[in-house]
Design an enzyme around this catalytic site. Structure first.
Site, short mmCIF file in Angstrom:
data_model
loop_
_atom_site.label_atom_id
_atom_site.label_comp_id
_atom_site.label_asym_id
_atom_site.label_seq_id
_atom_site.Cartn_x
_atom_site.Cartn_y
_atom_site.Cartn_z
N ASP A 90 28.20 0.04 61.97
CA ASP A 90 28.66 -0.04 63.31
C ASP A 90 29.42 -1.36 63.38
O ASP A 90 28.65 -2.53 63.69
CB ASP A 90 27.64 0.09 64.54
CG ASP A 90 27.05 1.41 64.93
OD1 ASP A 90 27.18 2.22 63.81
OD2 ASP A 90 26.33 1.62 65.71
N LYS A 152 32.80 3.65 69.12
CA LYS A 152 31.62 3.33 69.96
C LYS A 152 31.91 2.61 71.25
O LYS A 152 32.65 1.61 71.17
CB LYS A 152 30.57 2.65 69.15
CG LYS A 152 29.29 2.32 69.78
CD LYS A 152 28.38 1.85 69.04
CE LYS A 152 27.30 0.99 69.65
NZ LYS A 152 26.27 0.41 68.24
N LYS A 181 30.45 7.55 70.32
CA LYS A 181 28.96 7.02 70.32
C LYS A 181 28.95 6.21 71.94
O LYS A 181 29.88 5.25 71.97
CB LYS A 181 28.77 6.29 69.32
CG LYS A 181 27.25 5.56 69.44
CD LYS A 181 26.65 4.87 68.32
CE LYS A 181 25.48 4.13 68.68
NZ LYS A 181 24.94 3.33 67.26
#
Length: 214
Positions: A90, A152, A181
């Site tokens: 991430d 995300k 996400k």
């Protein structure tokens, strides 16, 4: 959707600056028990957890939480994390570049980190709390063009976390192959279901297991 299915969408997260090895081991054990998608942990713990818990899917963070590391540093971080045993990365974009609308630079940076990840999953954190809707939409194109796996919403360290409106906006503007996400902003059991229904495929949360078992 029942709670067993929800577990499979949770990145069980512990990223506090003062977390301990034992706390990280606990969330690894919880992940194995409940079948979460992954655990999301600081890079310094990845090798230890990979060696001790072979069956845990490990996610870690790159350029975290502010995103303004040099691209070469983010690439090196990603390469080291994968070498240590991470399967998912991430990364935080350079938020300054987003505010200056340097979207080509952001796309190239994501491409560089994706190349370092090879076949591993790359999720791109855009930190929605600092962005206008137009900037969020532009970043959807960056993430899509760079062929990352997820966009995300948040680090959890900004001024706000995910919102249902942002999840719907991102879902509507990323390429079909890019998933969403949601991270932060989930305070109740109902929130977990609501974010999945809004279009999120993963939920980044430190309290998801607790909420589902209340």
């Amino acid at each position: 959707m029942d709670k067993i299915e929800v577990y499979r969408h949770i990145d069980h997260t512990l990223l506090k600056a003062f977390c301990t090895t034992r706390q990280i081991e606990t969330i690894a054990e919880e992940s194995l028990k409940y079948g979460t998608a992954s655990i999301c942990i600081p890079p310094s713990f990845v090798r230890h957890i990979h060696e001790k818990y072979k069956d845990v899917n490990i996610c870690t963070v790159i350029g975290f939480p502010l995103g303004y590391s040099a691209t070469a540093v983010k690439v090196a971080e990603a390469e080291q994390a994968i070498l240590d045993g991470a399967n998912e990365i991430d990364m935080v974009i350079n938020i300054t570049w987003a505010k200056e609308h340097r979207f080509d630079d952001i796309t190239e940076e994501i491409k560089a980190v994706k190349a370092a990840c090879k076949e591993k999953i790359l999720k791109v954190i855009i930190e929605t709390c600092y962005l206008t809707d137009d900037e969020k939409i532009a970043l959807c194109k960056c993430v899509s063009d760079a062929k990352a796996d997820y966009i995300k919403t948040s680090t959890g360290f900004g001024t706000g976390g995910a919102t249902l409106e942002d999840v719907k906006l991102l879902k509507a503007h990323v390429a079909p192959c890019v998933k969403v996400k949601a991270a932060g902003g989930m305070k109740t059991r109902e929130d977990l279901f609501a974010f999945l229904e809004a279009g999120a495929d993963r939920l980044g949360t430190s309290s998801g297991i607790k909420l589902l078992n209340e």
